[in-house]
Design an enzyme around this catalytic site. Structure first.
Site, PDB file in Angstrom:
ATOM      1  N   ASP A 332       0.856  -1.179   0.000  1.00 12.24           N
ATOM      2  CA  ASP A 332       0.000   0.000   0.000  1.00 12.24           C
ATOM      3  C   ASP A 332       0.897   1.236   0.000  1.00 12.24           C
ATOM      4  O   ASP A 332       2.111   1.134   0.121  1.00 12.24           O
ATOM      5  CB  ASP A 332      -0.925  -0.025   1.218  1.00 12.24           C
ATOM      6  N   GLU A 532      -9.805   7.451   4.693  1.00 11.08           N
ATOM      7  CA  GLU A 532      -8.912   6.944   5.733  1.00 11.08           C
ATOM      8  C   GLU A 532      -8.195   8.074   6.467  1.00 11.08           C
ATOM      9  O   GLU A 532      -7.977   9.146   5.933  1.00 11.08           O
ATOM     10  CB  GLU A 532      -7.887   6.006   5.117  1.00 11.08           C
TER      11      GLU A 532
END
Length: 847
Positions: A332, A532
């Protein structure tokens, strides 16, 4: 519904899960570390599910890979391991660097414009394809990955489906497959190869800002959906059209435990036992692998203190060896940089642990050079390098990339009329209808008669941003307007169209007022968009300025039947709103087809429901702002509405008034992200003025002076809601401090320090900003560098990307004095707010 019935529902739901074996209990196995011995690994692996089938490698494909590996240089092999973001790499770069992949992150787009037309996406895809083909050496096609997580949500005009939390309420795996098919086709139209979906996190703490990306707190629902979404995106195994003709590569994410972090902190530590990790948090992966998922994304979080990007036991022993996953593991966003002794520009430990492709959006050039060195010095072995490249090549061959022409010449590419087509929107509208959960319907207020006069109000009624949520055009879903969604309808537009067709009257009122008394008032409200990190919460109380509660109470007092439609990315404490409503609908984040709500709430011309409520809660609903972990199988307080709850039009039970908890502090803010509000530091923050040996805390005073620096209140939007700092020569500093913060995860993403400030270029002088991370932080940056080029005196919102202030993001942990402003000569600046927020547009480190 009373507490006894709620408890019965909760027990019933739990028995269903236990009977299915999803949450079967036994003594938890000892948690291994990344360096566990073979004996420990063998005994621990017993808690991990056994796949019903594993794919057999194709000998012809493997022989082709062997031949390619023999031709590739070390430079070309290392290039395959690296994925760069289009905001930081150009087609021209690919003529030199043999990168294996590119991506567009949450705020990245052609020309840096997230609202650019779809034609630009396809043109850029062609440009990257052609540039990679012009490089000398062995040609390996490029992969472009994109966060198409609820439809092709990066492209203007695409179909936007409900976020996963709503889809989980629908309880319809086959619908998930159809959504995957449409998402894949619309992605191919604009030239991308790979969707970073599905998210198969099992969110167990609703404070987490990514709760809406989880289908359910129940692993059984997640497991039933994961494989279907993969099949929709990629096509089914054995189908000759798989990964061809409108399909894209899928990647299940984030492996593993992202939904179980302590306190729901994004990228935090998951402290679950290995059995919990395997049976709850990994529940979606077996079905995804059995459906043929080609890529799995490693998670930012740690497990028992060890970062997943460097966790050999989980990445290699469990995922690759035990489950036989033969695709590749991608990282990620700079997640490898969080591994111990690593940084975004160097991390051999991640590759050696089992990561196959670094996601290195802005660190790729230095990472490429350093990885070459790590191969040369043996930190990355030749065997591990070849295995990682083999896996990447295997996926590219299976996807037919070596045979595909440039993106604009592929199946359906450039058919922009198919973006948001009527057929695709019909499926999205069906998904909206099935995702709605009816929590209250006293006196059978719903469905509303088709010939009624209906007042529609609330800040969510005609707001595509609130309706679609985060990960929509922009990363946080912020800055969107109605004009950005040409193939869509708002919730208000859906009511207007439906009621007009049935002979009723719909009236939209932005402020809730009306000239003629309505038969029914529908108030649409809820959370604003977020993604997020910025979405993390201290509790699950719904907070606002009271506008919508006052409207509901006003209509209630006037005897007007009132319906609340609540938009949210998680279950929330809304007891006061429930009490002030005759009917209450949890609509979650429905996406582009707001008309699906009117389909269920408005009756047909015969007075019968057009569609009944079929949605059932995929998450337990809290009865207290601090009840964020009310999960099936957990001990603890009863929820207000249990997992699986949901009324339909046959229900006759009325909901009694619920406890409003008037003493709970609804003014609290997240002080990890918000430092100054209305010109005043938020407790426990304080502002200290320092000059030489002088140090004075402002401590609520309206004015304060030390040599060369003074602070005083001034008016902005209201009386004394800003703090004016004035330097009069000589070095002095204003410091915001008071508690320890960790902004590591914010710096790893495109998060900025945002200053809402009054700045006059003529008097700003040399005011400079610096983070409080010591020698690891860069030198102070001039505030003037972050002003628009044509800025004049006045109020400006300045965004200063955290990554511009330090080259070592890991140093942003444990800062007690995170922000300081200093100057050495006559200078002024006034502050209304200082907080963290998403970086809008391309990252720009000054002029």
């Amino acid at each position: 519904m009373g507490g006894q019935m709620i408890r019965i529902l909760r027990r019933s739901a739990l028995l269903t899960v236990v009977a299915a074996g999803v949450l079967a209990c036994s003594q938890p196995a000892e948690t291994p570390t990344a360096t566990a011995t073979s004996d420990t690994k063998d005994s621990s692996l017993a808690v991990w599910p056994v796949l019903s089938q594993k794919r057999t490698l194709d000998p012809a494909t493997e022989a082709r890979i062997d031949a390619l590996l023999a031709k590739l240089t070390v430079e070309e092999k290392v290039g395959q391991l690296i994925q760069a973001d289009i905001a930081h790499v150009t087609p021209e770069d690919l003529k030199t660097y043999p990168l294996g992949s590119i991506l567009n992150g949450g705020n990245s787009a052609p020309e840096g414009n997230v609202r650019i037309g779809p034609e630009a996406w396809l043109a850029l895809a062609d440009a990257f394809y052609e540039a990679a083909g012009q490089r000398d050496g062995t040609h390996v096609p490029l992969l472009w990955g994109t966060d198409a997580v609820h439809g092709h949500n990066n492209a203007v005009g695409a179909t936007i489906f409900p976020h996963n939390i709503g889809l989980g309420a629908a309880r319809d795996p086959e619908l998930m497959a159809r959504i995957g098919e449409i998402t894949a086709l619309e992605t191919v139209i604009t030239g991308q190869d790979w969707s970073f979906a599905p998210t198969v996190a099992v969110a167990r703490n609703d404070r987490w800002g990514r709760t809406y990306e989880s289908y359910s707190e129940n692993p059984e629902i997640v497991a039933s959906y994961a494989g279907k979404i993969v099949e929709g995106l990629q096509g089914e195994i054995g189908d000759p059209r798989r990964l061809r003709d409108g399909h894209v590569i899928s990647s299940a994410k984030h492996f593993v435990g992202d939904g179980g972090t302590h306190d729901g902190i994004d990228q935090g530590d998951t402290r679950a036992s290995e059995q919990e990790l395997a049976e709850i948090h990994a529940a979606g992966y077996p079905s995804a692998i059995e459906a043929g998922v080609e890529i799995i994304m490693a998670s930012f979080n740690s497990w028992q203190g060890n970062k997943l990007h460097g966790h050999k036991y989980l990445l290699t022993d469990v995922l690759k060896e035990h489950w036989g996953f033969d695709g590749f593991i991608v990282g990620d966003w700079n997640g490898h940089g969080q591994v111990a002794d690593c940084m975004p520009t160097r991390c051999p430990a991640a590759i050696m642990a089992g990561l196959d492709m670094y996601m290195a959006p802005d660190s790729w050039q230095a990472l490429y050079r350093n990885t070459l060195d790590d191969v040369a010095n043996g930190a990355i072995t030749e065997v591990r390098l070849d295995d990682a490249v083999r896996r990447i090549l295997r996926v590219k061959i299976r996807a037919g990339l070596f045979a595909k022409p440039k993106p604009s010449e592929r199946y359906m590419a450039g058919d922009f009329k198919a973006l948001g087509s009527p057929a695709h929107r019909a499926v999205a509208r069906q998904a909206v209808r099935k995702s709605l959960v009816l929590l209250k319907n006293n006196d059978a207020v719903l469905p509303v008669a088709g010939d009624a006069r209906v007042l529609v109000t609330g800040d969510g009624a005609h707001d595509m941003g609130k309706q679609t949520g985060g990960w929509t055009l922009s990363w946080q879903g912020s800055g969107n307007s109605r004009e950005d969604f040409p193939n869509a309808n708002t919730i208000w537009e859906g009511f207007e169209e439906t009621l007009q067709s049935l002979g009723g009257e719909a009236v939209y009122s932005a402020d809730g007022s009306y000239d003629q008394r309505p038969d029914v008032a529908i108030v649409v409200f809820g959370e604003g968009p977020y993604a997020e990190f910025t979405g993390d919460r201290n509790d699950v109380a719904f907070r606002e300025d009271g506008t919508h509660l006052r409207l509901l109470e006003q209509y209630q007092a006037a005897g007007i039947p009132t319906v609340a439609v609540f938009l949210s990315g998680r279950p929330m404490w809304v007891n006061r709103y429930l009490n002030a409503s005759d009917a209450f609908v949890a609509a979650f984040l429905p996406g582009s087809e707001g008309g699906g709500i009117a389909d269920v709430l408005i009756a047909d011309s015969d007075g019968k429901a057009q569609h009944d409520f079929v949605g059932r809660l995929s998450f337990s609903w809290p009865n207290h702002p601090l009840h964020a972990t009310l999960n099936v199988g957990n001990d603890g307080p009863d929820p207000l509405f249990a997992f699986g709850y949901g009324l339909d039009y046959t229900a006759t039970t009325s909901l009694a008034a619920v406890e409003p908890l008037p003493d709970f502090d609804l003014t609290a803010v997240d002080t990890q992200q918000i430092l100054v509000v209305r010109g005043a530091p938020v407790r426990p923050w304080s502002v200290t003025l320092e000059s030489g040996d002088y140090s004075q805390d402002l401590s609520g005073r309206s004015r304060l002076s030390v040599p060369a620096l003074s602070a005083a209140r001034q008016d902005y939007r209201s009386q004394e809601d800003a703090l004016r700092l004035a330097w009069t020569g000589g070095h002095a500093t204003a410091i915001v401090g008071g508690q320890s913060v960790d902004w590591t995860r914010a710096a790893n993403g495109d998060v900025s320090l945002v200053l809402e400030a009054h700045v006059d270029p003529a008097t700003l002088g040399d005011v400079a900003l610096q983070l409080g991370c010591g020698d690891a932080c860069n030198s102070p940056r001039a505030v003037a560098d972050f002003l628009p080029a044509d800025a004049t005196g006045g109020w400006h919102t300045l965004q200063v990307p955290l990554k511009c202030l330090t080259s070592d993001t890991n140093a942003l942990a444990g800062m007690n004095e995170p922000v300081s402003l200093s100057a050495t000569r006559n200078s002024t600046i006034a502050l209304h707010a200082v907080h963290l927020g998403p970086t809008e547009g391309p990252v720009r480190c000054g002029k």
